[in-house]
Design an enzyme around this catalytic site. Structure first.
Site, PDB file in Angstrom:
ATOM      1  N   TYR A  73       0.864  -1.190   0.000  1.00 49.70           N
ATOM      2  CA  TYR A  73       0.000   0.000   0.000  1.00 49.70           C
ATOM      3  C   TYR A  73       0.898   1.237   0.000  1.00 49.70           C
ATOM      4  O   TYR A  73       1.686   1.452   0.928  1.00 49.70           O
ATOM      5  CB  TYR A  73      -0.905  -0.011   1.231  1.00 49.70           C
ATOM      6  N   TYR A  93      -5.558   4.774  -7.685  1.00 52.17           N
ATOM      7  CA  TYR A  93      -5.853   4.700  -6.250  1.00 52.17           C
ATOM      8  C   TYR A  93      -7.187   4.004  -6.010  1.00 52.17           C
ATOM      9  O   TYR A  93      -8.248   4.596  -6.170  1.00 52.17           O
ATOM     10  CB  TYR A  93      -5.877   6.093  -5.603  1.00 52.17           C
TER      11      TYR A  93
END
Lengths: 136, 295
Positions: free
Chosen positions: B190, B240
């Protein structure tokens, strides 16, 4: 017309802190049971869960734990302040506070630098506790 | 982790993990971020970039890191995006000079250190091994899971420069998987900011504090490197979709569905058997680690 900056979020927990700021005093919560000093203000002590607190006055001296230099105004009200420094300041009494580092060139800022409170007159009689290099 | 729990408990047969958002064309992402630290807006402190910038600056004080380290991550991940037709930055190569010229947003972060805002979505279906056996695609198996949530308000937190929740979550996931870190063929981390990739890999133990700059030299995480990281381009250079960007890329790589960027002979990497993925939330306040392998 310049857009107004967001006011502090004042609630039952944080009122005593902001009342202190009006009198140019940094006040923190101290747990009456275990003595832990904390900020931001909260209903329970994060160490012993006691709800008994007193407000104590801080010296206003501390050191920069970290800082960030804003080059973008996420709120247009801060456009004229660019570049400005948001800092985490470790007060000598223990608590850490989010604030601004003022009177300091961004290139001269450093983690660990000694700072002292510099009151900034806000709107409606409210004073914001900002920090400047100690002795400046 | 919750999906595995409800499947194991027999409460359902399939769990759909999905994320869709008009993060780029709408303003809801910026409004959500503005609420992240609304208490501090009075000091001009907003959103995630400022919070992670404070963490990254503290890290620069505590160990050897900074833009030279993060450049290797931003430029390296962009090379993966350039192989991925779905990536927002597919046709936008990034050189070291491009990174150096990228404007400051909240120093020490440049624009190139920030993730993208994207319109789109991702989804992934989780079920039991028995049910997966009959499905059309070869399944990917969850070998290990770990979660650790320091959860403290970021301002008084002491974990911003590590160890973050990644330390314990990574250890838990490796222990559950019964493997060593050296068995990992690739990572999908991430990467809301370049620093997030560094601190996560550091806390997972791939290198010691401050050793990231040396470890990243020579294209370690890039096509052909010894530990490919964020092989879709990641949140920085693909899209994203929160934790689903790393998760779905890990799954797709193990299924062999990644086209030009498929790890293996095409990219000069080992064909992956085991991939380690991460997700984190808040300002390094929550962390999940999951280790995937071929079914």
């Amino acid at each position: 017309m310049t857009k107004r900056k967001p006011p502090p979020k004042i609630n039952a927990d944080t009122k005593a802190f902001w009342d202190g700021c009006r009198e140019r005093e940094l006040r923190f919560q101290k747990c009456e049971d275990c003595g832990h000093l904390r900020h931001p203000p909260a209903f329970l002590c994060p160490h012993c869960l006691s709800s008994r607190t007193v407000m104590v006055k801080a010296s206003g001296r501390g050191r920069v734990y970290s800082y960030a230099v804003y080059h973008v105004a996420f709120d247009p009200a801060f456009q004229e302040d660019l570049p400005y420094i948001v800092a985490l300041v470790d007060l000598e009494e223990g608590p850490r506070i989010v604030s601004n580092l003022v009177g300091c060139d961004p290139g001269a800022a450093a983690c660990g630098m000694a700072v002292e409170v510099a009151w900034d007159d806000g709107e409606e009689g409210l004073c914001l506790p900002k920090f400047r290099p100690a002795g400046a | 982790m919750h999906a595995v729990g409800v499947l194991e408990a027999g409460l359902c047969n399939y769990v759909l993990l999905s994320y869709g958002h008009c993060g780029r064309s709408g303003d809801s992402m910026m409004r959500m971020l503005a609420g992240l630290n609304a208490e501090d807006a009075v000091f001009g402190h907003f959103g995630a970039t400022g919070g992670y910038a404070l963490a990254a600056r503290r890290a620069m004080h505590e160990f050897r890191t900074g833009p030279e380290t993060w450049k290797r991550i931003a430029v390296g991940q962009r090379k993966w995006a350039n192989l991925n037709p779905r990536a927002m930055m597919c046709h936008r190569p990034m050189t070291d000079e491009d990174y150096d010229r990228s404007p400051w947003v909240v120093e020490p972060f440049r624009l190139a250190d920030n993730c993208l805002l994207t319109d789109g979505g991702r989804a992934c279906i989780i079920t039991t091994r028995e049910r997966a056996r009959d499905l059309r695609h070869p399944p990917v198996v969850i070998m290990g899971l770990g979660m650790c949530n320091p959860a403290a308000d970021p301002a008084p937190a002491s974990h911003l420069a590590g160890p973050t929740g990644a330390r314990r979550a990574g250890e838990m996931a490796l222990r559950m998987a019964g493997i060593a870190r050296d068995d990992i063929d690739a990572c999908e981390i991430y990467d809301c900011f370049t620093y997030t990739v560094e601190i996560t890999l550091q806390d997972y133990g791939f290198f010691g504090p401050g050793e990231g700059l040396d470890w990243l030299q020579g294209g370690t995480i890039e096509p052909g490197g010894s530990l490919p990281v964020n092989t879709s381009g990641g949140l920085l250079s693909e899209a994203y979709f929160m934790g689903l960007t790393p998760l779905t890329e890990g799954v797709m790589q193990l299924m062999g569905r990644c086209g030009e960027r498929q790890l293996g002979p095409k990219t000069g990497n080992k064909t992956p058997e085991i991939i380690m993925c991460s997700d984190n939330g808040g300002i390094l306040q929550t962390h999940s680690c999951y280790i995937l392998t071929k079914g």
